[in-house]
Design an enzyme around this catalytic site. Structure first.
Site, PDB file in Angstrom:
ATOM      1  N   LYS A 165      10.075 -11.082  11.611  1.00  0.00           N
ATOM      2  CA  LYS A 165       9.351  -9.904  10.997  1.00  0.00           C
ATOM      3  C   LYS A 165       8.504  -8.947  10.992  1.00  0.00           C
ATOM      4  O   LYS A 165       7.210  -9.542  11.952  1.00  0.00           O
ATOM      5  CB  LYS A 165       8.843 -10.183   9.678  1.00  0.00           C
ATOM      6  N   HIS A 284      24.676 -15.705   6.682  1.00  0.00           N
ATOM      7  CA  HIS A 284      23.400 -14.817   5.778  1.00  0.00           C
ATOM      8  C   HIS A 284      24.180 -14.749   4.577  1.00  0.00           C
ATOM      9  O   HIS A 284      25.436 -13.819   4.819  1.00  0.00           O
ATOM     10  CB  HIS A 284      22.767 -13.888   6.408  1.00  0.00           C
TER      11      HIS A 284
END
Length: 465
Positions: A165, A284
């Protein structure tokens, strides 16, 4: 005239309560909410018809085939306890209705047009029984759990990961730096965020190169095998494969794909490429909640999980039970077992409607990710067991001293929990104590415990179905 034209009730042809299901049938459990005035048998039969051979009226060409051989059949209906006007309709489909090795074709039939059907207020596919006769036509996961452990030389514990992130906006160089810090600190994997593909601020090739550099540097320093899930998801299948080829040329161990937004056809192609070229494949599930979040319409995630095991992936995100994203414990464990075990018994308390025999199809590692931190470690170790990947994004990068100490804190917490479990201690009851003990000799863990101590974690409360 050779045939009787006109419209007749679906249930006359497609509702067959005496039908004995065959071992080769694909079985489906649908949660049906009929429109007012539509009897449940008619609604269930309509689902069977519209997802197999039926159309709204009798057609002349019905006489040129054998409906008895090819039609879907609604063979059982039961009301849903505690819900008004909801029924579970069980439908059996003959194997010949489906193309071999194609999840795409299976879904186009079973969850295609029928979901827009006017006679139904809502429709949800709760579970599918995939017979060995069909699952054997799929390659499945590129490698599976055991081969992955052998490739990574990591045994007897869950694997640790971290999503880098901020998910968007870093340059490739800074992104690689963040990867290196996490891996150096003790994580096994770092991860591209699902929406990191190839944007103007960071093109895919630059990211791949800097991440590979980070992996090799961290491996040299720690003596452990490391990986970064390089997201190969792209706008076309050709571009996706091109990215996977480049990853292979760099010699990295694993790539990644968003299987629902990328689509099952693309995913299956990538899984085949990964097996042929020795790459692990991390999956994902972006977009899953669009499909699986409504209780009465769509598809349960356990169906998407089974579809992924057929299409192929070595890891797939499966909720956390404890973090920021939805996932109830028994139900989550139900589809976690469907992902990694060979044989799973029918168990309605866990949402499993059918016994599923995967024969020898490799298993998939479930990934717990989303709002988890060091205080959750005992629960995660207890709930998911060794065969899982625990991913701490903010729970690593949010450490007050930086990424590497954040990684150290997670690794120490994990090793402490595994050791405590192996010594026979009860992680559910003594979890907080185990973490506190470990933090006495690990300043990194102590700092992490301090930051997230307010985010309380009640283990007992999660145990309800």
């Amino acid at each position: 005239v050779g045939f009787k034209a006109g419209v007749k009730d679906y249930k006359l042809t497609y509702y067959t309560p005496d039908y004995e299901t065959k071992d080769t049938d694909i079985l489906a459990a649908f949660r049906v909410t009929p429109q007012p005035g539509v009897p449940p048998e008619e609604a269930g039969a309509a689902v069977a018809a519209e997802s197999s051979t039926g159309t709204w009226t009798t057609v002349w060409t019905d006489g040129l085939t054998s409906l008895d051989r090819y039609k879907g059949r609604c063979y059982h209906i039961e009301p849903v306890a505690g819900e008004e006007n909801q029924y579970i309709a069980y439908v059996a489909y003959p194997l010949d209705l489906f193309e071999e090795g194609s999840v795409t074709n299976m879904f186009t039939s079973i969850v295609g047009n029928v979901f827009g059907f006017k006679a139904l207020r809502a429709l949800r596919l709760e579970d599918l029984r995939i017979p060995p006769a069909y699952s054997k036509t799929f390659q499945g996961p590129p490698h599976g759990i055991q081969v992955e452990r052998d490739k990574l030389n990591k045994y007897g514990r869950p694997l640790l990961g971290c999503t880098i992130k901020p998910k968007l906006g870093l340059s490739a160089k800074n992104y690689g730096r963040a990867v290196y810090e996490c891996l150096r600190g003790g994580l096994d994997f770092t991860k591209d965020d699902e929406n990191v593909n190839s944007q103007p601020f960071m093109r895919w090739r630059d990211r791949f190169v800097f991440c590979a550099e980070a992996i090799y540097k961290a491996q040299a320093e720690t003596g452990e095998i490391k990986g970064h899930y390089l997201n190969a998801t792209a706008g076309t299948c050709e571009e996706m494969i091109k990215r996977a080829v480049f990853a292979r040329e760099l010699g990295v161990p694993i790539v990644m794909h968003d299987y629902l937004t990328g689509g099952f056809t693309a995913n299956t192609s990538l899984a085949h490429y990964c097996r042929d070229n020795g790459l692990l494949l991390h999956i994902h599930r972006a977009m899953h909640a669009v499909i699986d979040r409504q209780k009465n319409h769509g598809m349960h995630f356990r169906v998407l999980a089974k579809a992924l095991r057929l299409s192929g992936g070595d890891h797939v995100h499966a909720g956390t039970v404890v973090g920021k994203l939805e996932g109830e414990r028994e139900i989550t464990l139900g589809f976690v077992d469907l992902l990694r075990d060979d044989y799973v018994e029918k168990d309605r308390s866990r949402g499993i409607y059918f016994t599923q025999d995967w024969v020898s199809l490799p298993g998939v590692l479930p990934v717990a990710s989303g709002g988890i931190h060091v205080w959750h470690m005992p629960a995660l170790t207890e709930i998911f067991g060794d065969d899982s990947v625990l991913q701490f994004g903010g729970g690593t990068l949010g450490h007050p001293w930086g990424n590497a100490p954040g990684a150290v804190a997670n690794r120490v917490a994990l090793e402490a929990c595994v050791q405590a479990r192996n010594e026979g201690r009860d992680l559910a009851r003594e979890g907080n104590e185990i973490i506190r003990e470990a933090s006495k000799w690990s300043p990194e863990l102590a700092a992490a415990c301090e930051v997230w101590k307010e985010i309380k974690f009640e283990f007992e409360a999660m145990d309800t179905l």
